[in-house]
Design a protein around this motif. Structure first.
Motif, PDB file in Angstrom:
ATOM      1  N   MET A   1       0.868  -1.105  -0.120  1.00  0.00           N
ATOM      2  CA  MET A   1      -0.050  -0.018  -0.036  1.00  0.00           C
ATOM      3  C   MET A   1       0.926   1.313   0.145  1.00  0.00           C
ATOM      4  O   MET A   1       1.761   1.433   1.093  1.00  0.00           O
ATOM      5  N   ILE A   2       0.865   2.051  -1.198  1.00  0.00           N
ATOM      6  CA  ILE A   2       1.534   3.245  -1.336  1.00  0.00           C
ATOM      7  C   ILE A   2       0.874   4.558  -0.946  1.00  0.00           C
ATOM      8  O   ILE A   2      -0.175   4.595  -1.379  1.00  0.00           O
ATOM      9  N   THR A   3       1.395   5.389  -0.306  1.00  0.00           N
ATOM     10  CA  THR A   3       0.975   6.653   0.011  1.00  0.00           C
ATOM     11  C   THR A   3       1.041   7.914  -0.823  1.00  0.00           C
ATOM     12  O   THR A   3       0.420   8.533  -0.940  1.00  0.00           O
ATOM     13  N   HIS A   4       2.305   7.893  -1.697  1.00  0.00           N
ATOM     14  CA  HIS A   4       2.336   8.811  -2.415  1.00  0.00           C
ATOM     15  C   HIS A   4       3.595   8.395  -3.307  1.00  0.00           C
ATOM     16  O   HIS A   4       4.216   7.424  -3.128  1.00  0.00           O
ATOM     17  N   HIS A   5       3.812   9.394  -4.378  1.00  0.00           N
ATOM     18  CA  HIS A   5       4.725   8.591  -5.648  1.00  0.00           C
ATOM     19  C   HIS A   5       6.321   9.058  -5.313  1.00  0.00           C
ATOM     20  O   HIS A   5       6.833   8.625  -6.197  1.00  0.00           O
ATOM     21  N   HIS A   6       6.722   9.718  -4.467  1.00  0.00           N
ATOM     22  CA  HIS A   6       8.119   9.964  -4.369  1.00  0.00           C
ATOM     23  C   HIS A   6       9.022   8.609  -4.204  1.00  0.00           C
ATOM     24  O   HIS A   6       8.494   7.513  -3.617  1.00  0.00           O
ATOM     25  N   HIS A   7      10.081   8.650  -5.081  1.00  0.00           N
ATOM     26  CA  HIS A   7      10.857   7.697  -4.992  1.00  0.00           C
ATOM     27  C   HIS A   7      11.155   6.911  -3.785  1.00  0.00           C
ATOM     28  O   HIS A   7      11.299   5.475  -3.822  1.00  0.00           O
ATOM     29  N   ASP A   8      11.373   7.453  -2.748  1.00  0.00           N
ATOM     30  CA  ASP A   8      11.863   6.962  -1.408  1.00  0.00           C
ATOM     31  C   ASP A   8      10.697   5.999  -0.723  1.00  0.00           C
ATOM     32  O   ASP A   8      10.744   5.846   0.427  1.00  0.00           O
ATOM     33  N   HIS A   9       9.654   6.134  -1.438  1.00  0.00           N
ATOM     34  CA  HIS A   9       8.343   5.375  -0.968  1.00  0.00           C
ATOM     35  C   HIS A   9       7.917   4.231  -1.830  1.00  0.00           C
ATOM     36  O   HIS A   9       7.230   3.361  -1.582  1.00  0.00           O
ATOM     37  N   VAL A  10       8.547   4.149  -3.052  1.00  0.00           N
ATOM     38  CA  VAL A  10       8.142   3.343  -4.055  1.00  0.00           C
ATOM     39  C   VAL A  10       9.152   2.314  -4.824  1.00  0.00           C
ATOM     40  O   VAL A  10       8.655   1.558  -5.542  1.00  0.00           O
ATOM     41  N   GLY A  11      10.295   2.845  -4.460  1.00  0.00           N
ATOM     42  CA  GLY A  11      11.684   2.219  -4.949  1.00  0.00           C
ATOM     43  C   GLY A  11      11.583   0.595  -4.916  1.00  0.00           C
ATOM     44  O   GLY A  11      12.239  -0.045  -5.686  1.00  0.00           O
TER      45      GLY A  11
ATOM     46  N   HIS B   1       2.023  17.796   0.874  1.00  0.00           N
ATOM     47  CA  HIS B   1       3.555  17.313   0.324  1.00  0.00           C
ATOM     48  C   HIS B   1       3.482  16.873  -1.216  1.00  0.00           C
ATOM     49  O   HIS B   1       3.994  17.397  -1.796  1.00  0.00           O
ATOM     50  N   THR B   2       2.539  16.302  -1.690  1.00  0.00           N
ATOM     51  CA  THR B   2       2.158  16.132  -2.901  1.00  0.00           C
ATOM     52  C   THR B   2       0.609  16.176  -3.096  1.00  0.00           C
ATOM     53  O   THR B   2      -0.145  16.231  -2.048  1.00  0.00           O
TER      54      THR B   2
ATOM     55  N   LEU C   1       6.208  21.376   1.555  1.00  0.00           N
ATOM     56  CA  LEU C   1       5.188  21.511   0.541  1.00  0.00           C
ATOM     57  C   LEU C   1       5.646  21.538  -0.784  1.00  0.00           C
ATOM     58  O   LEU C   1       5.703  22.488  -1.340  1.00  0.00           O
ATOM     59  N   PHE C   2       6.054  20.339  -1.406  1.00  0.00           N
ATOM     60  CA  PHE C   2       6.626  20.249  -2.701  1.00  0.00           C
ATOM     61  C   PHE C   2       5.348  20.484  -3.782  1.00  0.00           C
ATOM     62  O   PHE C   2       6.012  20.845  -4.964  1.00  0.00           O
TER      63      PHE C   2
END
Length: 268
Positions: free
Chosen positions: A62-72, A127-128, A156-157
């Motif tokens: 289960m993924i929260t958002h697209h940043h690489h350090d959460h999906v790698g 954040h995203t 707040l990216f």
């Protein structure tokens, strides 16, 4: 250096394992009545090690958002376990662009699971734009990744201060006893900033000492009870009269106070 996998904790009937990844990320293993889920996948190796050590096989990631350090770690986990990968529909294209496609696209309001394993998808943009959180009402657990963080909130990216303030306000309305599992080990640096703008907060002073003691032992500072966050996290306290007085911002709109605190943290 990657921190070691930490011991499991229990939230009601859920068994939750904190897995340290990369330099300061956390993934979580959640075992409940419906099986095992992995929440966020910064990198595969430590997650696989933690699963294999317990003889657990995940049904879902289960993924929260697209940043690489959460999906790698998605691809390696899917290849090894054949698990279904779920994540925010609003960020599916951005996740796919990294070669880590979703099998199921989630929208806020969706829920699934039974008993302590019942999970609700919450919208927490800021954040995203498509960031989501996973809330287990009966399990007493809230996985917030880079929205609400221990003593902080995500940069707040993509979103605006108004978006993040609304996200934090909605999370703060949940029961105080809910345990918050955030996505990074940033708490000690967050505490230093919090003390710089809220130095007379006795609860924050006590918590800062506890955090320092935990980090000396390389122990995680999450999870933390939401009620503790509400008493000590300056980002959650932007609407508090005492915080406004401390900042010399009495009479200023809550969202403007939040924006001021976020800007100050960006420069800290």
């Amino acid at each position: 250096m990657t921190m070691p996998d930490q011991a499991s904790t229990s939230a009601s009937a859920l068994e939750i394992v904190t897995v340290a990844c990369l330099s300061d990320n956390y993934a979580y293993l959640v075992k409940g009545p419906d099986g095992v889920a992995v929440i966020d996948a910064p990198e595969a190796a430590p997650i696989i090690d933690a699963l294999e050590a317990r003889g657990w096989t995940p049904a879902v990631v289960m993924i929260t958002h697209h940043h690489h350090d959460h999906v790698g770690g998605i691809k390696a986990l899917r290849d090894r376990y054949g698990c279904t990968v779920m994540g925010p529909k609003a960020e599916a294209d951005k996740i796919a662009a990294q070669g880590e496609a979703l099998d199921m696209e989630l929208e806020p309001g969706f829920e699934g699971g039974t008993g302590a394993g019942r999970c609700q998808v919450l919208a927490v943009p800021g954040h995203t734009l498509g960031h989501i959180a996973f809330y287990y009402p009966e399990g007493g657990a809230l996985f917030t990744a880079d929205s609400l963080m221990a003593l902080g909130c995500g940069r707040l990216f993509e979103g605006t201060p108004a978006m993040m303030w609304q996200s934090l306000t909605s999370l703060a309305a949940l029961p105080d006893e809910i345990m918050v599992y955030s996505g990074h080990e940033y708490t000690q640096s967050n505490a230093a900033f919090a003390l710089s703008i809220d130095p007379d907060n006795a609860a924050l002073q006590r918590r800062t000492k506890e955090i320092a003691q935990a980090r000396v032992k390389n122990a995680p500072t999450v999870p933390v009870a939401l009620g503790v966050e509400k008493a000590t996290n300056p980002f959650l306290r932007a609407g508090d009269a005492e915080m406004k007085k401390t900042l010399g911002m009495e009479g200023v709109a809550d969202v403007e106070v939040f924006a001021h605190i976020r800007s100050a943290k960006d420069r800290f």
